[in-house]
Design an enzyme around this catalytic site. Structure first.
Site, PDB file in Angstrom:
ATOM      1  N   GLY A 129      48.195  35.443  28.133  1.00 19.31           N
ATOM      2  CA  GLY A 129      49.200  34.450  28.534  1.00 19.31           C
ATOM      3  C   GLY A 129      50.260  35.241  29.271  1.00 19.31           C
ATOM      4  CG  ASP A 130      53.324  33.663  31.910  1.00 14.99           C
ATOM      5  OD1 ASP A 130      53.235  33.154  30.768  1.00 14.99           O
ATOM      6  OD2 ASP A 130      54.235  33.375  32.709  1.00 14.99           O
TER       7      ASP A 130
ATOM      8  NE  ARG B 190      48.582  26.494  28.862  1.00 12.21           N
ATOM      9  CZ  ARG B 190      49.050  27.391  29.720  1.00 12.21           C
ATOM     10  NH1 ARG B 190      48.746  27.303  31.006  1.00 12.21           N
ATOM     11  NH2 ARG B 190      49.835  28.364  29.325  1.00 12.21           N
TER      12      ARG B 190
ATOM     13  CG  ASN C 216      54.091  33.622  36.630  1.00 16.92           C
ATOM     14  OD1 ASN C 216      53.414  33.832  37.628  1.00 16.92           O
ATOM     15  ND2 ASN C 216      54.015  34.355  35.535  1.00 16.92           N
TER      16      ASN C 216
ATOM     17  NE  ARG D  82      49.681  30.767  37.314  1.00 17.09           N
ATOM     18  CZ  ARG D  82      50.415  31.739  37.842  1.00 17.09           C
ATOM     19  NH1 ARG D  82      51.323  31.442  38.761  1.00 17.09           N
ATOM     20  NH2 ARG D  82      50.260  32.992  37.479  1.00 17.09           N
TER      21      ARG D  82
ATOM     22  CE  LYS E  87      57.128  39.616  40.394  1.00 18.37           C
ATOM     23  NZ  LYS E  87      56.685  38.998  39.136  1.00 18.37           N
TER      24      LYS E  87
ATOM     25  CB  ALA F  10      48.993  41.730  39.701  1.00 23.55           C
ATOM     26  N   GLY F  11      51.366  40.509  38.297  1.00 29.51           N
ATOM     27  CA  GLY F  11      52.810  40.232  38.209  1.00 29.51           C
ATOM     28  C   GLY F  11      53.342  40.442  36.803  1.00 29.51           C
ATOM     29  CG  ASP F  12      51.555  38.217  33.815  1.00 35.07           C
ATOM     30  OD1 ASP F  12      52.371  37.551  34.475  1.00 35.07           O
ATOM     31  OD2 ASP F  12      50.447  37.778  33.456  1.00 35.07           O
TER      32      ASP F  12
HETATM   33  P1  ADP Z   1      52.716  37.710  41.172  1.00 36.27           P
HETATM   34  O1  ADP Z   1      51.466  37.781  40.353  1.00 36.27           O
HETATM   35  O2  ADP Z   1      53.953  37.615  40.354  1.00 36.27           O
HETATM   36  O3  ADP Z   1      52.650  36.743  42.320  1.00 36.27           O
HETATM   37  P2  ADP Z   1      52.025  39.812  43.019  1.00 36.27           P
HETATM   38  O4  ADP Z   1      50.769  39.155  43.373  1.00 36.27           O
HETATM   39  O5  ADP Z   1      53.002  40.012  44.110  1.00 36.27           O
HETATM   40  O6  ADP Z   1      52.829  39.130  41.823  1.00 36.27           O
HETATM   41  O7  ADP Z   1      51.631  41.199  42.354  1.00 36.27           O
HETATM   42  C1  ADP Z   1      52.488  41.884  41.478  1.00 36.27           C
HETATM   43  C2  ADP Z   1      52.441  43.357  41.768  1.00 36.27           C
HETATM   44  O8  ADP Z   1      51.108  43.829  41.634  1.00 36.27           O
HETATM   45  C3  ADP Z   1      52.868  43.714  43.166  1.00 36.27           C
HETATM   46  O9  ADP Z   1      54.277  43.857  43.267  1.00 36.27           O
HETATM   47  C4  ADP Z   1      52.132  45.028  43.380  1.00 36.27           C
HETATM   48  O10 ADP Z   1      52.886  46.073  42.805  1.00 36.27           O
HETATM   49  C5  ADP Z   1      50.846  44.842  42.593  1.00 36.27           C
HETATM   50  N1  ADP Z   1      49.757  44.375  43.467  1.00 36.27           N
HETATM   51  C6  ADP Z   1      49.320  43.114  43.638  1.00 36.27           C
HETATM   52  N2  ADP Z   1      48.296  43.067  44.532  1.00 36.27           N
HETATM   53  C7  ADP Z   1      48.072  44.340  44.932  1.00 36.27           C
HETATM   54  C8  ADP Z   1      47.149  44.981  45.835  1.00 36.27           C
HETATM   55  N3  ADP Z   1      46.249  44.288  46.512  1.00 36.27           N
HETATM   56  N4  ADP Z   1      47.225  46.323  45.984  1.00 36.27           N
HETATM   57  C9  ADP Z   1      48.121  47.053  45.282  1.00 36.27           C
HETATM   58  N5  ADP Z   1      49.021  46.517  44.434  1.00 36.27           N
HETATM   59  C10 ADP Z   1      49.012  45.190  44.244  1.00 36.27           C
END
Ligand code: ADP
Length: 317
Positions: free
Chosen positions: A28-29, A102, A165, A167, A225, A256-258
């Protein structure tokens, strides 16, 4: 000890592994954010605030939180609701799709279960973090309670941190989300959006337009980001755009964002400057996307973070 409270939902994740076998984990985020913060900064007290049920799954979920070192004193238990579940399916082209159960989860009842003990503990924290998902899933009739609670927490001097975030499917309408987000932006001094949140919800694609949008709010640290491209930060007069190191093989961008958020929050709290915090958070996220699933093996994660922290310490000498 520095204390962070992260408020959100954690669910059972089911993933097809082989024929007729499901791999199970918890995700979960906000939970993911908490896990990565604690892994990177073990010395901080990282509390996960949520509501669960009184069932076997809830017990396993708490055990899992504890195994990750998370403080569970702010978890409350519903007598009538159970945790949410979702299924991740990957088609022949590698495209993932998600199926959720959920709507009736215990986490939606979190505000009904809020008691004095939780209020007092949260008011003693350094940082309170929540996301647009934490907001979206709350029972609608409990929203006022949440904003009242957040107001108390803010007045107690706790730093409020928020990641929109967005959705779409969790919200009744985009307008509903925009209204709630306006309250969140107003209450938060740290905001950690992805650029996509703004393009989808507000039609803003350019960084300068997003920064201008955020200008009227009293956001002290805005960290935007932008996927594999860059991370931008504005904090008062300070501005920084940091390029993200490319990752050769992206396996799964879940979390990634989490993971970025968790490591960034922890790093800032530990006293790293914004540039270092972004560097550390981006390399953590860059590693997380090279593994399947939200939570990657700790040995890989720890090895990278420890190495980087050591490099920072070396530089500081
Ligand atoms: P969110 O999920 O919050 O939208 P992002 O998609 O921008 O966030 O991704 C969060 C972080 O993950 C980015 O700031 C970066 O550091 C890393 N990231 C995401 N995609 C890539 C990628 N293709 N290559 C390298 N780093 C990545």
């Amino acid at each position: 000890m520095q204390k962070v409270v992260l408020f959100g939902e954690c669910m059972l994740e089911l993933r097809q592994s082989e024929a007729n076998t499901m791999h199970r984990s918890f995700a979960g985020d906000v939970f993911n954010t908490a896990v990565y913060q604690k892994r990177a900064f073990a010395q901080q007290q990282v509390s996960f605030m949520t509501a669960l049920g009184q069932d076997v799954l809830s017990q396993q979920l708490v055990d899992n939180c504890k195994a990750e070192g998370l403080n569970c004193d702010l978890v409350r238990y519903s007598t009538s609701h159970n945790p949410g579940i979702y299924l991740v399916q990957t088609d022949a082209q590698g495209e993932r799709s998600f199926l959720y159960w959920r709507e009736n989860s215990a986490a939606r009842q979190a505000m009904k279960l809020l008691d004095e003990e939780v209020r007092n503990q949260v008011c003693k924290a350094d940082v309170f973090f929540f996301s647009g998902i934490s907001l979206a899933i709350l029972a609608r009739e409990d929203r006022a309670l949440f904003w009242q609670f957040l107001n108390e927490v803010q007045k107690a001097g706790v730093t409020i941190a928020f990641d929109p975030n967005y959705r779409a499917r969790l919200w009744e309408s985009a307008e509903d989300a925009r209204q709630q987000f306006a309250l969140a932006f107003t209450a938060s001094s740290m905001v950690l959006p992805g650029i996509e949140d703004f393009s989808v919800l507000y039609g803003l694609n350019e960084l300068k337009d997003i920064v201008a949008f955020c200008e009227p709010f009293n956001i002290k640290e805005l960290v935007i980001k932008n996927g594999g491209n860059s991370v931008f930060c504005r904090a008062g007069d300070f501005e920084l755009t940091q390029a993200v190191k490319p990752v050769a093989k992206v396996v799964d961008t879940t979390s990634a964002g989490d993971s970025f958020n968790g490591v960034y929050l922890g790093a800032r709290l530990a006293g790293y400057d914004i540039g270092q915090a972004i560097e550390l958070a981006a390399s953590a996220a860059g590693l997380v996307i090279q593994f399947p699933g939200a939570i990657i093996p700790n040995e890989n994660f720890k090895a990278l973070i420890d190495q980087q922290i050591l490099a920072f310490e070396h530089l500081a000498k």
